[in-house]
Design a protein around this motif. Sequence first.
Motif, PDB file in Angstrom:
ATOM      1  N   ASP A 116      13.237  -6.022  -8.491  1.00 22.73           N
ATOM      2  CA  ASP A 116      12.519  -7.082  -7.791  1.00 22.73           C
ATOM      3  C   ASP A 116      11.755  -6.553  -6.589  1.00 22.73           C
ATOM      4  O   ASP A 116      10.713  -7.111  -6.222  1.00 22.73           O
ATOM      5  CB  ASP A 116      13.501  -8.165  -7.343  1.00 22.73           C
ATOM      6  N   SER A 117      12.279  -5.537  -5.968  1.00 24.67           N
ATOM      7  CA  SER A 117      11.600  -4.911  -4.840  1.00 24.67           C
ATOM      8  C   SER A 117      11.904  -3.422  -4.839  1.00 24.67           C
ATOM      9  O   SER A 117      12.897  -2.976  -5.421  1.00 24.67           O
ATOM     10  CB  SER A 117      12.032  -5.548  -3.510  1.00 24.67           C
ATOM     11  N   VAL A 118      11.039  -2.659  -4.175  1.00 19.91           N
ATOM     12  CA  VAL A 118      11.188  -1.205  -4.127  1.00 19.91           C
ATOM     13  C   VAL A 118      10.472  -0.703  -2.893  1.00 19.91           C
ATOM     14  O   VAL A 118       9.523  -1.325  -2.410  1.00 19.91           O
ATOM     15  CB  VAL A 118      10.607  -0.548  -5.408  1.00 19.91           C
ATOM     16  N   CYS A 119      10.957   0.402  -2.361  1.00 23.34           N
ATOM     17  CA  CYS A 119      10.217   1.068  -1.283  1.00 23.34           C
ATOM     18  C   CYS A 119      10.072   2.537  -1.635  1.00 23.34           C
ATOM     19  O   CYS A 119      10.857   3.087  -2.405  1.00 23.34           O
ATOM     20  CB  CYS A 119      10.926   0.907   0.065  1.00 23.34           C
ATOM     21  N   PHE A 120       9.032   3.157  -1.100  1.00 26.95           N
ATOM     22  CA  PHE A 120       8.904   4.610  -1.230  1.00 26.95           C
ATOM     23  C   PHE A 120       8.491   5.196   0.104  1.00 26.95           C
ATOM     24  O   PHE A 120       7.901   4.514   0.945  1.00 26.95           O
ATOM     25  CB  PHE A 120       7.938   5.011  -2.351  1.00 26.95           C
ATOM     26  N   CYS A 121       8.830   6.451   0.293  1.00 24.08           N
ATOM     27  CA  CYS A 121       8.626   7.118   1.569  1.00 24.08           C
ATOM     28  C   CYS A 121       7.373   7.987   1.528  1.00 24.08           C
ATOM     29  O   CYS A 121       7.194   8.784   0.612  1.00 24.08           O
ATOM     30  CB  CYS A 121       9.838   7.970   1.917  1.00 24.08           C
ATOM     31  N   LEU A 122       6.525   7.809   2.516  1.00 20.99           N
ATOM     32  CA  LEU A 122       5.334   8.651   2.650  1.00 20.99           C
ATOM     33  C   LEU A 122       5.637   9.952   3.376  1.00 20.99           C
ATOM     34  O   LEU A 122       4.948  10.952   3.177  1.00 20.99           O
ATOM     35  CB  LEU A 122       4.251   7.884   3.415  1.00 20.99           C
ATOM     36  N   SER A 123       6.666   9.948   4.214  1.00 18.76           N
ATOM     37  CA  SER A 123       6.910  11.077   5.113  1.00 18.76           C
ATOM     38  C   SER A 123       7.943  12.069   4.598  1.00 18.76           C
ATOM     39  O   SER A 123       8.395  12.935   5.331  1.00 18.76           O
ATOM     40  CB  SER A 123       7.349  10.559   6.490  1.00 18.76           C
ATOM     41  N   LYS A 124       8.320  11.947   3.335  1.00 17.33           N
ATOM     42  CA  LYS A 124       9.194  12.963   2.736  1.00 17.33           C
ATOM     43  C   LYS A 124       8.316  13.885   1.870  1.00 17.33           C
ATOM     44  O   LYS A 124       7.514  14.623   2.393  1.00 17.33           O
ATOM     45  CB  LYS A 124      10.319  12.308   1.933  1.00 17.33           C
ATOM     46  N   PRO A 154       2.933  12.031   8.109  1.00 15.78           N
ATOM     47  CA  PRO A 154       3.709  12.110   9.348  1.00 15.78           C
ATOM     48  C   PRO A 154       4.651  10.934   9.568  1.00 15.78           C
ATOM     49  O   PRO A 154       5.712  11.100  10.171  1.00 15.78           O
ATOM     50  CB  PRO A 154       2.625  12.157  10.433  1.00 15.78           C
ATOM     51  N   VAL A 155       4.282   9.751   9.095  1.00 14.52           N
ATOM     52  CA  VAL A 155       5.053   8.538   9.369  1.00 14.52           C
ATOM     53  C   VAL A 155       4.847   7.551   8.225  1.00 14.52           C
ATOM     54  O   VAL A 155       3.764   7.481   7.654  1.00 14.52           O
ATOM     55  CB  VAL A 155       4.586   7.848  10.682  1.00 14.52           C
ATOM     56  N   GLY A 156       5.887   6.772   7.904  1.00  6.48           N
ATOM     57  CA  GLY A 156       5.661   5.586   7.102  1.00  6.48           C
ATOM     58  C   GLY A 156       6.346   5.501   5.761  1.00  6.48           C
ATOM     59  O   GLY A 156       6.643   6.513   5.125  1.00  6.48           O
ATOM     60  N   SER A 157       6.589   4.269   5.355  1.00  9.53           N
ATOM     61  CA  SER A 157       7.060   3.931   4.019  1.00  9.53           C
ATOM     62  C   SER A 157       6.330   2.674   3.575  1.00  9.53           C
ATOM     63  O   SER A 157       5.744   1.957   4.396  1.00  9.53           O
ATOM     64  CB  SER A 157       8.571   3.688   4.007  1.00  9.53           C
ATOM     65  N   ILE A 158       6.386   2.419   2.288  1.00 11.29           N
ATOM     66  CA  ILE A 158       5.766   1.222   1.718  1.00 11.29           C
ATOM     67  C   ILE A 158       6.844   0.409   1.024  1.00 11.29           C
ATOM     68  O   ILE A 158       7.634   0.939   0.236  1.00 11.29           O
ATOM     69  CB  ILE A 158       4.666   1.585   0.700  1.00 11.29           C
ATOM     70  N   LEU A 159       6.878  -0.890   1.317  1.00 14.85           N
ATOM     71  CA  LEU A 159       7.785  -1.836   0.668  1.00 14.85           C
ATOM     72  C   LEU A 159       6.970  -2.711  -0.268  1.00 14.85           C
ATOM     73  O   LEU A 159       5.893  -3.192   0.111  1.00 14.85           O
ATOM     74  CB  LEU A 159       8.478  -2.691   1.728  1.00 14.85           C
ATOM     75  N   LEU A 160       7.472  -2.931  -1.489  1.00 14.82           N
ATOM     76  CA  LEU A 160       6.716  -3.673  -2.498  1.00 14.82           C
ATOM     77  C   LEU A 160       7.567  -4.743  -3.157  1.00 14.82           C
ATOM     78  O   LEU A 160       8.781  -4.596  -3.299  1.00 14.82           O
ATOM     79  CB  LEU A 160       6.199  -2.720  -3.582  1.00 14.82           C
ATOM     80  N   GLY A 161       6.901  -5.816  -3.572  1.00 12.45           N
ATOM     81  CA  GLY A 161       7.571  -6.905  -4.279  1.00 12.45           C
ATOM     82  C   GLY A 161       6.584  -8.012  -4.581  1.00 12.45           C
ATOM     83  O   GLY A 161       5.371  -7.768  -4.673  1.00 12.45           O
ATOM     84  N   THR A 162       7.092  -9.237  -4.694  1.00 13.71           N
ATOM     85  CA  THR A 162       6.215 -10.374  -4.952  1.00 13.71           C
ATOM     86  C   THR A 162       5.455 -10.750  -3.680  1.00 13.71           C
ATOM     87  O   THR A 162       5.787 -10.308  -2.574  1.00 13.71           O
ATOM     88  CB  THR A 162       7.027 -11.591  -5.407  1.00 13.71           C
TER      89      THR A 162
END
Length: 385
Positions: free
Chosen positions: A210-218, A223-231
Amino acid sequence: MYSQSATSDNGAADHVRVVDFRSDTISVPTPSMRHAMFTAVVGDDVYGEDPTVRKLEERSAALFGKEAALFVPSGTMANLLAMMVHCSRRGTEAIVGDIAHGFLYEQGGAAQIAGVLLNTIKNNPDGTFCLNELVRKFRGFDVHEPNTVLVMVENTHNMCGGKVIPLDWLEKLATICREKGAKVHMDGARVFNAAAYLDLPVSRIVRDVDSVCFCLSKGLACPVGSILLGTQEFIKEAHRLRKALGGGMRQVGFLAAAGLCALDEILPKLKDDHIRTRRIAEAIDQLRSPIFKVDLANLHTNILMVQIISKQIHSSDFSRRLATVAPGEIAAGVVDADGKGIAVKVSARDWTFARIVIYTNITDEEVELAIKKIRYVIAEYEKDL
């Protein structure tokens, strides 16, 4: 007694070549990312007016096959927001693996901030857990119990050695959760590594959650940030709660620009990280050491756990030894092309293993230098025991 350590203002003494395998969070932006950040068109993201942030969020949603996305400062905040939205009533419960990042390394934010009880279930070595046990874990059928409304999975699974969750298992889990009226959130900090391993679009990896996040900074080297996704509704509420957590930033387009660049530049290279990780694993496996072992057959992605069999050796001691240049190493030829000693940094805590993580800034040369040092140190341990 060891005389030269890999510490200085710039992370290494002038006479020491440091290869840092502690985490892919050590990764740094590429030149093209830095240029993209410098030239980014920005606006106030709290007002929803940063075009580069919007572009990154829209592109991420399209990649993942989800309705909407939200830029947040960290993966920890992304996971917390997911719990706060899905578990909107305080005192509800989420089920999570007992060695999941969200349980071990996010400071109990579920309870501390969200008022959510985490109920753990034993992780299998492949990052899954028993689905029959999961069914028995659901609560809320009695007035004495909290309501179980969320199940969280991790893909790839960090403490299981970067394992990729089997898609058929994930599909079965999602079916159970739908029947129970619960949502599924995926901590996908390294989910692009899972997609690279399976050679599938990331949208297929996250299809059943239903939801997922992924990391930009790994592994993506931002340098910074993640993205959270869903409806749309999920992200609308997450956007509101992000502000309460202090995650509403202003000209974030400077950071989002690096994320857009990473999707083009870094994603196609993730398999190279996996190849380099396997090269190190094979070198250790070929030693046939009675003390240090790797599970070569079950190595999936960019995380390698070096198991320490001897109870006389602590992972923290092994880590310190790898990061130190002993007097005899230079004479033994454990040096780089310029004659510098080699220091290898790995992760170690109160574990029975040391963790090696490869990322895009690690070169083939550094892999070979690290192998040289690891072989030398393992032989040293075997001689002393």
